[in-house]
Scaffold this motif. Structure first.
Motif, PDB file in Angstrom:
ATOM      1  N   ALA A 136       3.604  -2.571  17.602  1.00 58.48           N
ATOM      2  CA  ALA A 136       3.528  -2.742  16.153  1.00 58.48           C
ATOM      3  C   ALA A 136       2.072  -2.679  15.706  1.00 58.48           C
ATOM      4  O   ALA A 136       1.195  -3.226  16.364  1.00 58.48           O
ATOM      5  N   CYS A 137       1.861  -2.020  14.587  1.00 59.04           N
ATOM      6  CA  CYS A 137       0.524  -1.948  13.993  1.00 59.04           C
ATOM      7  C   CYS A 137       0.148  -3.308  13.421  1.00 59.04           C
ATOM      8  O   CYS A 137       0.924  -3.912  12.684  1.00 59.04           O
ATOM      9  N   ASN A 138      -1.035  -3.790  13.754  1.00 60.74           N
ATOM     10  CA  ASN A 138      -1.477  -5.092  13.242  1.00 60.74           C
ATOM     11  C   ASN A 138      -1.806  -5.046  11.751  1.00 60.74           C
ATOM     12  O   ASN A 138      -1.904  -6.080  11.114  1.00 60.74           O
ATOM     13  N   GLU A 139      -1.985  -3.865  11.206  1.00 64.41           N
ATOM     14  CA  GLU A 139      -2.353  -3.771   9.798  1.00 64.41           C
ATOM     15  C   GLU A 139      -1.139  -3.626   8.894  1.00 64.41           C
ATOM     16  O   GLU A 139      -1.038  -4.295   7.876  1.00 64.41           O
ATOM     17  N   CYS A 140      -0.198  -2.740   9.262  1.00 64.69           N
ATOM     18  CA  CYS A 140       0.939  -2.513   8.365  1.00 64.69           C
ATOM     19  C   CYS A 140       2.278  -2.892   9.006  1.00 64.69           C
ATOM     20  O   CYS A 140       3.313  -2.820   8.346  1.00 64.69           O
ATOM     21  N   ARG A 141       2.270  -3.281  10.267  1.00 67.42           N
ATOM     22  CA  ARG A 141       3.455  -3.715  11.009  1.00 67.42           C
ATOM     23  C   ARG A 141       4.415  -2.575  11.339  1.00 67.42           C
ATOM     24  O   ARG A 141       5.523  -2.807  11.809  1.00 67.42           O
TER      25      ARG A 141
ATOM     26  N   GLU B  79      -1.673   5.147  18.356  1.00 67.29           N
ATOM     27  CA  GLU B  79      -2.314   5.166  17.048  1.00 67.29           C
ATOM     28  C   GLU B  79      -1.268   5.071  15.960  1.00 67.29           C
ATOM     29  O   GLU B  79      -0.251   5.763  16.001  1.00 67.29           O
ATOM     30  N   CYS B  80      -1.517   4.220  14.963  1.00 68.92           N
ATOM     31  CA  CYS B  80      -0.605   4.130  13.830  1.00 68.92           C
ATOM     32  C   CYS B  80      -0.741   5.384  12.968  1.00 68.92           C
ATOM     33  O   CYS B  80      -1.847   5.714  12.538  1.00 68.92           O
ATOM     34  N   PRO B  81       0.361   6.092  12.708  1.00 73.34           N
ATOM     35  CA  PRO B  81       0.261   7.322  11.914  1.00 73.34           C
ATOM     36  C   PRO B  81      -0.079   7.053  10.452  1.00 73.34           C
ATOM     37  O   PRO B  81      -0.557   7.936   9.757  1.00 73.34           O
ATOM     38  N   ALA B  82       0.159   5.835  10.003  1.00 74.33           N
ATOM     39  CA  ALA B  82      -0.125   5.501   8.609  1.00 74.33           C
ATOM     40  C   ALA B  82      -1.563   5.049   8.426  1.00 74.33           C
ATOM     41  O   ALA B  82      -2.254   5.497   7.520  1.00 74.33           O
ATOM     42  N   CYS B  83      -2.028   4.142   9.279  1.00 77.47           N
ATOM     43  CA  CYS B  83      -3.366   3.557   9.136  1.00 77.47           C
ATOM     44  C   CYS B  83      -4.420   4.278   9.950  1.00 77.47           C
ATOM     45  O   CYS B  83      -5.606   4.045   9.757  1.00 77.47           O
ATOM     46  N   LYS B  84      -4.002   5.115  10.894  1.00 76.85           N
ATOM     47  CA  LYS B  84      -4.940   5.763  11.826  1.00 76.85           C
ATOM     48  C   LYS B  84      -5.737   4.736  12.619  1.00 76.85           C
ATOM     49  O   LYS B  84      -6.884   4.959  12.985  1.00 76.85           O
ATOM     50  N   THR B  85      -5.113   3.576  12.848  1.00 79.00           N
ATOM     51  CA  THR B  85      -5.783   2.552  13.628  1.00 79.00           C
ATOM     52  C   THR B  85      -5.161   2.487  15.017  1.00 79.00           C
ATOM     53  O   THR B  85      -4.002   2.859  15.205  1.00 79.00           O
ATOM     54  N   THR B  86      -5.946   2.019  15.966  1.00 86.64           N
ATOM     55  CA  THR B  86      -5.402   1.772  17.296  1.00 86.64           C
ATOM     56  C   THR B  86      -5.214   0.275  17.513  1.00 86.64           C
ATOM     57  O   THR B  86      -5.053  -0.184  18.633  1.00 86.64           O
TER      58      THR B  86
HETATM   59 ZN   LIG Z   1      -0.430   0.747  10.420  1.00 84.10          ZN
END
Ligand SMILES: [Zn+2]
Length: 62
Positions: free
Chosen positions: A7-12, A19-26
């Protein structure tokens, strides 16, 4: 049941890969609970969980 997604820590958002495809974060975590699938971002459930983009999300991240 094995949890293969993170799960992405920024948008869940639940992410396959690193890599989150929405936030581009790892910034991803394996420590998440519950799944909510948002089809309609205008629905009450999407608003309740604070999500505005369709997709599959963790309800809680730690
Ligand atoms: Zn995200």
């Amino acid at each position: 049941m094995a949890k293969r997604e993170k799960a992405c820590n920024e948008c869940r958002r639940l992410v396959r890969g690193n890599e989150c495809p929405a936030c581009k974060t790892t910034d991803l975590t394996k420590n998440w609970e519950g799944v909510v699938v948002v089809v309609d971002p205008d629905s009450d459930i999407a608003k309740t969980v604070g999500i505005d983009t369709p997709g599959k999300y963790a309800i809680k991240t730690r």
